[in-house]
Design a protein around this motif. Structure first.
Motif, PDB file in Angstrom:
ATOM      1  N   SER A 138       0.861  -1.182   0.000  1.00 33.93           N
ATOM      2  CA  SER A 138       0.000   0.000   0.000  1.00 33.93           C
ATOM      3  C   SER A 138       0.894   1.228   0.000  1.00 33.93           C
ATOM      4  O   SER A 138       2.111   1.122   0.158  1.00 33.93           O
ATOM      5  CB  SER A 138      -0.940   0.017   1.218  1.00 33.93           C
ATOM      6  OG  SER A 138      -0.214   0.271   2.402  1.00 33.93           O
ATOM      7  N   GLU A 139       0.304   2.392  -0.169  1.00 42.31           N
ATOM      8  CA  GLU A 139       1.080   3.623  -0.230  1.00 42.31           C
ATOM      9  C   GLU A 139       0.897   4.507   0.995  1.00 42.31           C
ATOM     10  O   GLU A 139       1.617   5.476   1.172  1.00 42.31           O
ATOM     11  CB  GLU A 139       0.710   4.413  -1.489  1.00 42.31           C
ATOM     12  CG  GLU A 139       1.078   3.686  -2.774  1.00 42.31           C
ATOM     13  CD  GLU A 139       0.746   4.502  -4.006  1.00 42.31           C
ATOM     14  OE1 GLU A 139       0.105   5.573  -3.853  1.00 42.31           O
ATOM     15  OE2 GLU A 139       1.115   4.093  -5.117  1.00 42.31           O
ATOM     16  N   THR A 156      11.242 -18.825   3.081  1.00 47.55           N
ATOM     17  CA  THR A 156      10.263 -17.747   3.198  1.00 47.55           C
ATOM     18  C   THR A 156      10.721 -16.542   2.390  1.00 47.55           C
ATOM     19  O   THR A 156      11.855 -16.081   2.553  1.00 47.55           O
ATOM     20  CB  THR A 156      10.067 -17.320   4.661  1.00 47.55           C
ATOM     21  OG1 THR A 156       9.465 -18.392   5.394  1.00 47.55           O
ATOM     22  CG2 THR A 156       9.161 -16.102   4.759  1.00 47.55           C
ATOM     23  N   PHE A 157       9.861 -16.041   1.520  1.00 49.75           N
ATOM     24  CA  PHE A 157      10.116 -14.810   0.788  1.00 49.75           C
ATOM     25  C   PHE A 157       9.025 -13.810   1.146  1.00 49.75           C
ATOM     26  O   PHE A 157       7.833 -14.099   0.989  1.00 49.75           O
ATOM     27  CB  PHE A 157      10.141 -15.036  -0.720  1.00 49.75           C
ATOM     28  CG  PHE A 157      10.314 -13.765  -1.507  1.00 49.75           C
ATOM     29  CD1 PHE A 157      11.574 -13.244  -1.718  1.00 49.75           C
ATOM     30  CD2 PHE A 157       9.217 -13.082  -2.001  1.00 49.75           C
ATOM     31  CE1 PHE A 157      11.745 -12.061  -2.425  1.00 49.75           C
ATOM     32  CE2 PHE A 157       9.379 -11.900  -2.703  1.00 49.75           C
ATOM     33  CZ  PHE A 157      10.642 -11.391  -2.914  1.00 49.75           C
ATOM     34  N   VAL A 158       9.433 -12.635   1.618  1.00 53.14           N
ATOM     35  CA  VAL A 158       8.476 -11.605   2.038  1.00 53.14           C
ATOM     36  C   VAL A 158       8.840 -10.280   1.386  1.00 53.14           C
ATOM     37  O   VAL A 158      10.005  -9.872   1.393  1.00 53.14           O
ATOM     38  CB  VAL A 158       8.480 -11.434   3.576  1.00 53.14           C
ATOM     39  CG1 VAL A 158       7.568 -10.289   3.990  1.00 53.14           C
ATOM     40  CG2 VAL A 158       8.049 -12.721   4.261  1.00 53.14           C
ATOM     41  N   SER A 159       7.834  -9.600   0.837  1.00 49.69           N
ATOM     42  CA  SER A 159       8.008  -8.260   0.291  1.00 49.69           C
ATOM     43  C   SER A 159       6.959  -7.343   0.898  1.00 49.69           C
ATOM     44  O   SER A 159       5.758  -7.610   0.789  1.00 49.69           O
ATOM     45  CB  SER A 159       7.875  -8.281  -1.234  1.00 49.69           C
ATOM     46  OG  SER A 159       7.987  -6.972  -1.766  1.00 49.69           O
ATOM     47  N   GLN A 160       7.420  -6.291   1.569  1.00 50.41           N
ATOM     48  CA  GLN A 160       6.521  -5.291   2.163  1.00 50.41           C
ATOM     49  C   GLN A 160       6.834  -3.934   1.549  1.00 50.41           C
ATOM     50  O   GLN A 160       7.965  -3.451   1.638  1.00 50.41           O
ATOM     51  CB  GLN A 160       6.695  -5.237   3.682  1.00 50.41           C
ATOM     52  CG  GLN A 160       6.239  -6.494   4.417  1.00 50.41           C
ATOM     53  CD  GLN A 160       6.485  -6.416   5.913  1.00 50.41           C
ATOM     54  OE1 GLN A 160       7.559  -6.029   6.358  1.00 50.41           O
ATOM     55  NE2 GLN A 160       5.487  -6.790   6.705  1.00 50.41           N
ATOM     56  N   TYR A 161       5.815  -3.335   0.929  1.00 52.68           N
ATOM     57  CA  TYR A 161       5.997  -2.022   0.323  1.00 52.68           C
ATOM     58  C   TYR A 161       5.108  -1.025   1.039  1.00 52.68           C
ATOM     59  O   TYR A 161       3.920  -0.913   0.772  1.00 52.68           O
ATOM     60  CB  TYR A 161       5.667  -2.047  -1.168  1.00 52.68           C
ATOM     61  CG  TYR A 161       5.948  -0.729  -1.862  1.00 52.68           C
ATOM     62  CD1 TYR A 161       7.199  -0.461  -2.395  1.00 52.68           C
ATOM     63  CD2 TYR A 161       4.963   0.247  -1.968  1.00 52.68           C
ATOM     64  CE1 TYR A 161       7.475   0.746  -3.024  1.00 52.68           C
ATOM     65  CE2 TYR A 161       5.221   1.457  -2.579  1.00 52.68           C
ATOM     66  CZ  TYR A 161       6.476   1.696  -3.102  1.00 52.68           C
ATOM     67  OH  TYR A 161       6.747   2.904  -3.717  1.00 52.68           O
ATOM     68  N   ASP A 162       5.692  -0.339   2.015  1.00 52.77           N
ATOM     69  CA  ASP A 162       4.972   0.686   2.751  1.00 52.77           C
ATOM     70  C   ASP A 162       5.864   1.183   3.877  1.00 52.77           C
ATOM     71  O   ASP A 162       6.912   0.599   4.160  1.00 52.77           O
ATOM     72  CB  ASP A 162       3.670   0.160   3.331  1.00 52.77           C
ATOM     73  CG  ASP A 162       2.667   1.282   3.563  1.00 52.77           C
ATOM     74  OD1 ASP A 162       3.064   2.449   3.468  1.00 52.77           O
ATOM     75  OD2 ASP A 162       1.496   0.989   3.833  1.00 52.77           O
ATOM     76  N   ALA A 163       5.413   2.263   4.543  1.00 54.10           N
ATOM     77  CA  ALA A 163       6.145   2.779   5.696  1.00 54.10           C
ATOM     78  C   ALA A 163       5.693   2.075   6.960  1.00 54.10           C
ATOM     79  O   ALA A 163       4.550   1.632   7.082  1.00 54.10           O
ATOM     80  CB  ALA A 163       5.917   4.288   5.820  1.00 54.10           C
ATOM     81  N   GLN A 182      11.978  -4.870   2.398  1.00 54.37           N
ATOM     82  CA  GLN A 182      11.113  -3.829   2.957  1.00 54.37           C
ATOM     83  C   GLN A 182      11.467  -2.495   2.302  1.00 54.37           C
ATOM     84  O   GLN A 182      12.614  -2.047   2.370  1.00 54.37           O
ATOM     85  CB  GLN A 182      11.282  -3.729   4.473  1.00 54.37           C
ATOM     86  CG  GLN A 182      10.752  -4.936   5.234  1.00 54.37           C
ATOM     87  CD  GLN A 182      10.928  -4.822   6.743  1.00 54.37           C
ATOM     88  OE1 GLN A 182      11.967  -4.367   7.213  1.00 54.37           O
ATOM     89  NE2 GLN A 182       9.923  -5.230   7.508  1.00 54.37           N
ATOM     90  N   SER A 183      10.462  -1.863   1.684  1.00 54.26           N
ATOM     91  CA  SER A 183      10.679  -0.626   0.939  1.00 54.26           C
ATOM     92  C   SER A 183      10.101   0.567   1.679  1.00 54.26           C
ATOM     93  O   SER A 183       9.476   0.442   2.725  1.00 54.26           O
ATOM     94  CB  SER A 183      10.051  -0.743  -0.460  1.00 54.26           C
ATOM     95  OG  SER A 183      10.569  -1.857  -1.155  1.00 54.26           O
ATOM     96  N   VAL A 184      10.305   1.734   1.123  1.00 52.16           N
ATOM     97  CA  VAL A 184       9.832   3.042   1.588  1.00 52.16           C
ATOM     98  C   VAL A 184      10.656   3.479   2.801  1.00 52.16           C
ATOM     99  O   VAL A 184      11.791   3.921   2.646  1.00 52.16           O
ATOM    100  CB  VAL A 184       8.318   3.059   1.872  1.00 52.16           C
ATOM    101  CG1 VAL A 184       7.846   4.477   2.191  1.00 52.16           C
ATOM    102  CG2 VAL A 184       7.541   2.538   0.648  1.00 52.16           C
ATOM    103  N   ARG A 185      10.165   3.371   4.040  1.00 53.40           N
ATOM    104  CA  ARG A 185      10.913   3.926   5.174  1.00 53.40           C
ATOM    105  C   ARG A 185      10.399   3.361   6.498  1.00 53.40           C
ATOM    106  O   ARG A 185       9.279   2.853   6.592  1.00 53.40           O
ATOM    107  CB  ARG A 185      10.803   5.456   5.204  1.00 53.40           C
ATOM    108  CG  ARG A 185       9.395   5.961   5.423  1.00 53.40           C
ATOM    109  CD  ARG A 185       9.289   7.476   5.292  1.00 53.40           C
ATOM    110  NE  ARG A 185       7.935   7.950   5.506  1.00 53.40           N
ATOM    111  CZ  ARG A 185       6.992   7.967   4.586  1.00 53.40           C
ATOM    112  NH1 ARG A 185       7.250   7.530   3.370  1.00 53.40           N
ATOM    113  NH2 ARG A 185       5.781   8.422   4.857  1.00 53.40           N
ATOM    114  N   ALA A 186      11.264   3.466   7.514  1.00 58.00           N
ATOM    115  CA  ALA A 186      10.920   3.223   8.921  1.00 58.00           C
ATOM    116  C   ALA A 186      10.274   1.861   9.164  1.00 58.00           C
ATOM    117  O   ALA A 186       9.289   1.737   9.898  1.00 58.00           O
ATOM    118  CB  ALA A 186      10.005   4.339   9.443  1.00 58.00           C
ATOM    119  N   ASN A 187      10.843   0.804   8.568  1.00 59.20           N
ATOM    120  CA  ASN A 187      10.324  -0.533   8.764  1.00 59.20           C
ATOM    121  C   ASN A 187      11.129  -1.279   9.834  1.00 59.20           C
ATOM    122  O   ASN A 187      12.227  -0.868  10.198  1.00 59.20           O
ATOM    123  CB  ASN A 187      10.352  -1.316   7.446  1.00 59.20           C
ATOM    124  CG  ASN A 187       9.450  -0.690   6.400  1.00 59.20           C
ATOM    125  OD1 ASN A 187       8.276  -0.455   6.645  1.00 59.20           O
ATOM    126  ND2 ASN A 187       9.999  -0.411   5.233  1.00 59.20           N
TER     127      ASN A 187
END
Length: 396
Positions: A138-139, A156-163, A182-187
């Motif tokens: 999500s954005e 295990t493969f995990v992709s998280q796109y959000d702050a 983990q993308s974007v920021r503050a994960n």
């Protein structure tokens, strides 16, 4: 059961699952082999009621396929599979969704996708050669993911796109693997592996924190972090033999870098730490025999502090930038420290080395470039024992 009868039973179960989706609440239970459960729930959003699906399968080579779409409400999926060679494909589109699955057996696969904000997923597998593939996107929201695997050769493969997303992954057994993006920021990432020949590959962007531990033999951690804009934080703990830890924290030169806490206990462990950015710091503790630490730091006000205890250990530190400090301690025999500080300008570098034991070696080199300001470097080496040697070099 003949093939025609078996096929008819499979088709009947699929159609039944579709029909019950109109009520936004689906329950499917199957026992046996070669079963298929397919659930599709679609709502128009707004004030639409939440979707709920529950699937329970027991047997071999069964398959679950659940798709939920409701941007105005909360989707919930609960899936349980017991047996071998089972597969699950779960997709959710909406807000504040919950995904809960459990698989028990061997050669199972699980694929889950959540699109929207505020998603939660709890995934578990018990057995061998199982696989989890999870995607959260999500954005403008946050995600939470928990994964637990027990057995051999699981991945295990995990992709998280959000702050501000959180991932927690636990694996117990041998030859298991974690791949997290983990993308974007503050994960935030928390990982634990117990066994032999396990690996964790973690990539975090935008300033993040990671806390990992591995216990066993020949385990590997490879952690990549970008520190801007909030700085990065890493803690790694490895216990056992022939473990390997690699940390890379990158950032623009004068912005806040990251902090690394490293603990290794055992034999023949190796750690490589590379950090760029201001105020980057490393705290380490290595205990055991024939361990090695390699550190490369660049930026302003970077520091390395720590100790190695045991015999045949080696610490190499290279610092480049302004106003560095290092404080290194070794206790044992046949240990080695090689440190280099290259400063541009400012107050100068401070280096302190202490060794206790026999036949230890310490080398400290401070090379100020003298481009700007007045540099005043400080070097202190202390050795206690027999057959030790020290080399100090200061100059341009």
């Amino acid at each position: 059961m003949c093939a025609r009868t078996l096929l008819a039973a499979m088709i009947s179960m699929v159609l039944a699952a579709h029909a019950s989706a109109d009520n936004s609440d689906v329950t499917v239970s199957q026992a046996g082999d070669l079963n298929v459960a397919q659930v599709t729930q679609v709502s128009n959003g707004g004030q639409s009621p939440p979707n709920s699906a529950s699937v329970d399968q027991e047997g071999t080579h069964n398959n679950v396929d659940v798709s939920q779409e409701n941007y105005g409400g909360r989707n919930t999926v609960s899936a349980s599979q017991t047996g071998q060679g089972n597969g699950s494909t779960l997709s959710q589109y909406g807000v504040e969704q919950t995904l809960s699955t459990a698989q028990q057996g061997s050669n199972n696969s699980l694929s889950g996708a959540q699109i929207g904000r505020g998603n939660t997923a709890q995934l578990s597998q018990v057995g061998d050669s199982n696989h989890i593939n999870a995607f959260q996107y999500s954005e403008d929201g946050t995600h939470a993911l928990e994964v637990a695997q027990s057995g051999v050769s699981n991945s295990t493969f995990v992709s998280q796109y959000d702050a501000s997303s959180v991932a927690s992954i636990y694996q117990e057994g041998d030859h298991n693997g974690i791949n997290l993006l983990q993308s974007v920021r503050a994960n935030n990432y928390s990982g634990e592996q117990s066994g032999s020949d396990n690996f964790a590959l973690v990539n975090q962007a935008g300033g993040a924190s990671a806390h990992t531990s591995q216990t066993g033999t020949a385990n590997t951690i490879d952690l990549q972090q970008t520190a801007w804009p909030f700085g990065a934080t890493t803690s790694i703990m490895q216990t056992g033999t022939a473990n390997d830890a690699t940390v890379v924290q990158t950032d623009a030169g004068r912005y806040s870098g990251g902090s690394v806490s490293l603990t290794q206990d055992g034999q023949s462990n190796v750690a490589d730490v590379t950090a760029t950015g201001a105020w980057s710091n490393l705290e380490f503790a290595q205990t055991g025999t024939a361990n090695q630490l390699n550190v490369v730091q660049s930026g302003r006000n970077v520091s390395t502090v720590g100790s190695s205890t045991g015999d045949g250990n080696q610490v190499d530190v290279a610092q480049d930038g302004d106003d560095h400090s290092l404080d290194l301690v070794q206790n044992g025999n046949d240990n080695m420290i090689v440190a280099t500080q290259d400063g541009y300008w400012g107050e100068g570098d401070i280096g302190s080395v202490s060794q206790t034991g026999s036949f230890n070696f310490a080398s400290l080199t401070q090379n100020p470039s003298g481009v700007e300001g007045t540099l005043s470097n400080t070097a202190v080496i202390s050795q206690t024992g027999m057959g030790n040697s020290a080399v100090v070099t200061q100059g341009q």
